[in-house]
Design a protein around this motif. Structure first.
Motif: not given
Ligand SMILES: [Fe+2]
Length: 400
Positions: A206, A208, A349
């Motif tokens: 994903h 952030d 990540h």
């Molecule tokens: Fe994250």
């Protein structure tokens, strides 16, 4: 690059062509030249204190009576209103925007597979914090690959900010400027209870905070505590490689994701209900990739045209398949003192599940906004005499 002029020619399509002494030609629209001269921030030469606002020129009304290269400037006498303007030749050359020149100035991202990322060098933490040349190596890695890894950091509270502040001011979030990614037992997790990063389950790749209009720009994950067993590996995936593959394998899905925004949300408690719409893949005026926004956990209840729902989910699924391809995964278990830095508008990540009973896992994170990083990048490139790097056109990221 020379700024001495060989010939000048006024073109029929309302441009002045400047042929430089080295044979290259740059073309400048009349309206573009006038906009520089009459730019409100520098004060118009014809402006009095009581004058009203000046409308931008209508390009079709502009006409050149005479132009010449003299004293390092392009001189233009305008037939339409009698104004005379002068434009620094070196400045003109630097800012030439003929298509090939502009495209040549664009940063060219290098996409990578997991194996290729695993072959990238580990940068030395202290050297990067201390030396401007070493810091610029990190900047170039972030610009080109969207990721870098460093080691040798002291595993202490707040250390992550020493590096991050070299890129720009830290982004303030509702968790503060620096926060821990650490698992907590549910009974003591408080407001972290609903946040995946604070748990122990695996997390899908994903970016952030896609639920903000402008997501954090550059993310830093520095390991402070880790145990050899128990899982918890960190992973990075190149969103640009996945998007490029999607464009190749399913052009309709790619096109749809660059057009239609999805709704993301973070609804943790009654006081925090963030919602933002954003496109999963953002392209620029040339169709080049500018940013990626993706998170399975914060994708919200969609509010889109009813005819778009099934195609949008089909496209979402096609993109997720590309993102989850095993060869995309760079996987590494961060040891204390090791840090991943990533472009949060490009690189996703993820984290493997872990067993908190095997020992502590603690990563300290912070972020710097994209424009702060790009500004620092330009200033440092200039300071180091890297004019081409300083003039590079950098992608806006996953905005809008
Ligand atoms: Fe994250």
């Amino acid at each position: 690059m020379t700024a001495s002029v060989e010939t000048l020619e006024v073109l029929r399509d309302r441009r002045i062509a400047v042929t430089w002494a080295d044979g290259a030609t740059s073309r400048y629209h009349f309206v573009w030249l006038r906009q520089q001269l009459f730019h409100p921030a520098i004060g118009r030469p014809d402006q009095g204190p009581e004058d009203g606002f000046r409308l931008p020129d209508d390009p079709e009304t502009l006409a050149v009576a005479r132009c010449a290269a003299e004293n390092g400037q392009l001189f233009v006498a305008w037939a339409n209103d009698g104004a005379e303007t002068r434009h620094d030749l070196a400045w003109l050359r630097r800012n030439a925007y003929d298509r090939d020149r502009r495209l040549a100035r664009k940063a060219r991202p290098e996409t990578w597979t997991g194996a290729e990322a695993a072959a990238t060098p580990w940068l030395d933490w202290e050297r990067t914090v201390q030396s401007e040349e070493a810091l610029f190596e990190l900047f170039v890695a972030l610009r080109d690959r969207g990721m870098a890894r460093l080691r040798g950091a002291p595993a202490r509270d707040g250390e992550v900010a020493r590096l991050a502040r070299r890129l720009g001011v830290l982004r303030a979030t509702d968790f503060g400027q620096i926060s821990d990614i650490v698992s907590r037992p549910p009974e003591s997790a408080g407001r972290y209870a609903n946040i995946g990063a604070g748990g122990m389950r695996r997390l899908a790749p994903h970016t952030d905070e896609g639920w903000r209009y402008g997501a954090p720009g550059v993310g830093f994950h520095l390991s402070l505590e880790a145990t050899p067993s128990g899982g918890g590996d960190s992973m990075l995936h190149d969103g640009f490689l996945a998007a490029a593959r999607l464009r190749e394998n399913d052009p309709d899905a790619f096109a749809l994701l660059t057009r239609a925004p999805f709704r993301f949300a973070a609804e943790r408690n009654p006081e925090e209900r963030y919602i933002a719409y954003g496109r999963l893949i953002v392209t620029d005026q040339d169709g080049d990739l500018a940013g990626v926004r993706f998170s399975d956990r914060t994708l919200d209840v969609q509010q889109m045209d009813e005819g778009a729902v099934e195609p949008a989910y089909r496209a979402l699924r096609a993109f997720a398949k590309e993102l989850y391809e095993p060869d995309l995964v760079y996987r590494h278990k961060l040891r204390p003192g090791e840090c991943h830095v990533f472009d949060n508008h490009r690189v996703l990540h993820a984290r493997a599940a872990f067993d908190p009973a095997a020992g502590p896992r603690r990563i300290q994170q912070c972020a710097v906004d994209r424009e702060e990083f790009h500004n620092t990048y330009r200033i440092l490139a200039e300071k180091l005499g890297r004019a081409d790097d300083a003039a590079m056109i950098l992608p806006n990221g996953a905005l809008g």
